[in-house]
Scaffold this motif. Structure first.
Motif, short mmCIF file in Angstrom:
data_model
loop_
_atom_site.label_atom_id
_atom_site.label_comp_id
_atom_site.label_asym_id
_atom_site.label_seq_id
_atom_site.Cartn_x
_atom_site.Cartn_y
_atom_site.Cartn_z
N THR A 18 -6.01 -7.83 -3.08
CA THR A 18 -6.23 -8.61 -4.29
C THR A 18 -6.15 -10.10 -3.99
N THR A 19 -6.70 -10.89 -4.90
CA THR A 19 -6.65 -12.34 -4.75
C THR A 19 -5.40 -12.87 -5.43
N THR A 20 -4.26 -12.48 -4.90
CA THR A 20 -2.97 -12.81 -5.50
C THR A 20 -2.50 -14.17 -5.04
N GLN A 21 -1.96 -14.96 -5.97
CA GLN A 21 -1.45 -16.28 -5.64
C GLN A 21 -0.17 -16.18 -4.81
N THR A 22 0.09 -17.23 -4.05
CA THR A 22 1.25 -17.25 -3.15
C THR A 22 2.56 -17.10 -3.91
N THR A 23 2.67 -17.75 -5.06
CA THR A 23 3.92 -17.67 -5.83
C THR A 23 4.20 -16.25 -6.29
N ARG A 24 3.16 -15.50 -6.61
CA ARG A 24 3.33 -14.11 -7.06
C ARG A 24 3.83 -13.24 -5.91
N MET A 25 3.47 -13.57 -4.69
CA MET A 25 3.89 -12.79 -3.53
C MET A 25 5.36 -13.01 -3.20
N VAL A 75 5.80 -2.75 -16.55
CA VAL A 75 7.18 -2.39 -16.18
C VAL A 75 8.07 -3.64 -16.03
N PRO A 76 7.75 -4.66 -15.16
CA PRO A 76 6.64 -4.74 -14.22
C PRO A 76 7.08 -4.34 -12.81
N VAL A 77 6.11 -3.91 -11.99
CA VAL A 77 6.41 -3.59 -10.60
C VAL A 77 6.15 -4.82 -9.74
N ALA A 78 6.72 -4.81 -8.53
CA ALA A 78 6.50 -5.93 -7.61
C ALA A 78 5.11 -5.89 -7.01
N GLY A 79 4.62 -4.68 -6.73
CA GLY A 79 3.30 -4.54 -6.14
C GLY A 79 3.00 -3.09 -5.82
N ILE A 80 1.82 -2.85 -5.25
CA ILE A 80 1.37 -1.51 -4.89
C ILE A 80 0.94 -1.52 -3.43
N VAL A 81 1.39 -0.53 -2.67
CA VAL A 81 0.93 -0.33 -1.30
C VAL A 81 0.15 0.98 -1.27
N PHE A 82 -1.13 0.91 -0.89
CA PHE A 82 -2.00 2.08 -0.87
C PHE A 82 -2.29 2.47 0.58
N ASN A 83 -2.03 3.73 0.88
CA ASN A 83 -2.26 4.26 2.22
C ASN A 83 -3.67 4.85 2.29
N GLY A 99 -5.81 -4.56 -10.14
CA GLY A 99 -4.73 -5.39 -9.60
C GLY A 99 -4.99 -6.87 -9.85
N ASN A 100 -6.24 -7.29 -9.68
CA ASN A 100 -6.60 -8.68 -9.97
C ASN A 100 -6.49 -8.98 -11.46
N LYS A 101 -6.91 -8.03 -12.27
CA LYS A 101 -6.91 -8.23 -13.73
C LYS A 101 -5.50 -8.38 -14.27
N TYR A 102 -4.57 -7.57 -13.79
CA TYR A 102 -3.20 -7.56 -14.33
C TYR A 102 -2.19 -8.25 -13.43
N ASP A 103 -2.68 -8.95 -12.41
CA ASP A 103 -1.81 -9.71 -11.50
C ASP A 103 -0.77 -8.81 -10.83
N VAL A 104 -1.23 -7.68 -10.32
CA VAL A 104 -0.38 -6.78 -9.55
C VAL A 104 -0.93 -6.73 -8.12
N PRO A 105 -0.21 -7.26 -7.14
CA PRO A 105 -0.71 -7.26 -5.77
C PRO A 105 -0.95 -5.84 -5.25
N VAL A 106 -2.11 -5.63 -4.62
CA VAL A 106 -2.43 -4.35 -4.01
C VAL A 106 -2.55 -4.57 -2.51
N LEU A 107 -1.69 -3.90 -1.75
CA LEU A 107 -1.68 -4.01 -0.30
C LEU A 107 -2.17 -2.70 0.31
N GLU A 108 -2.83 -2.80 1.45
CA GLU A 108 -3.34 -1.61 2.13
C GLU A 108 -2.63 -1.40 3.46
N VAL A 109 -2.25 -0.15 3.71
CA VAL A 109 -1.76 0.25 5.02
C VAL A 109 -2.64 1.42 5.47
N SER A 110 -2.98 1.44 6.75
CA SER A 110 -3.89 2.47 7.24
C SER A 110 -3.42 2.99 8.59
N PRO A 111 -3.86 4.21 8.97
CA PRO A 111 -3.46 4.80 10.26
C PRO A 111 -3.75 3.83 11.41
#
Length: 202
Positions: A18-25, A75-83, A99-111
């Protein structure tokens, strides 16, 4: 533990989708919440890092992802990590858009890295931080007890607390109202007087 610190870990190789701002991270993470439920909010309390692989979310309708993230944002949650690479080859576009619409960071982890390794790092970091806080609290309590035994004033105790905590100390009473405070350096300075009158000339 903050999201930007998690992103900085080269071992995990997380990618921010997502295009999340630094302060949100910089939002703190309270714990990890692994779940594949479409409605996990009943089990969340706030600032969790939600992790999932989308195993039970085999749908392409972006409106479903939108509603899912909207509930997490409340809730709010801190973020989402998607495998990715398990049930979905890539992070679903609908999840990223929401995630961009509701300002929820979406992070990706992959094999070859997986969610278990993310969980381990976050939990180990949180445990280390909690241990450091507990150790500091015990040291501060010992220092205050020693000062009190020497007949230290309340002001000096507040000074000690302020020094250890790096901020102003404000103890509260049973009604959660401030009972005393250590005045700031500016407030402790004696006011200077200026003679505005003119000398009487003879």
């Amino acid at each position: 533990m903050q999201l930007d610190a998690l992103m900085a870990n080269e071992y995990l190789g997380l990618r921010l989708k997502t295009t999340t701002q630094t302060t949100r991270m910089r939002r703190p993470v309270s714990t990890v919440a692994p779940t594949e439920l479409i409605e996990p909010t009943a089990f969340l309390q706030g600032n969790e890092l939600v992790t999932l692989a989308g195993i039970a979310m085999n749908f392409q309708d972006s409106r479903t992802w939108d509603a899912y993230v909207e509930r997490l944002a409340q809730v709010p949650v801190a973020g989402i990590v998607f495998n990715s690479g398990i049930a979905h080859e890539v992070v679903p576009a609908g999840l990223v858009e929401a995630g961009n619409k509701y300002d929820v960071p979406v992070l990706e982890v992959s094999p070859p890295v997986n969610l278990l390794q993310v969980h381990r790092l976050v939990n180990d970091t949180l445990q280390a931080e909690n241990s450091a806080i507990l150790r500091t609290s015990l040291e501060l309590a010992d220092a205050c007890a020693e000062l009190e035994a020497r007949g230290t004033t309340v002001l000096e105790l507040l000074e000690q607390n302020s020094t250890e905590n790096g901020g102003e100390a404000e103890p509260n009473n049973t009604q959660r109202r401030m009972a005393a405070s250590r005045p700031t350096a500016k407030a402790r300075q004696k006011p200077t007087t200026t003679n505005t009158g003119q000398n009487k000339q003879e």
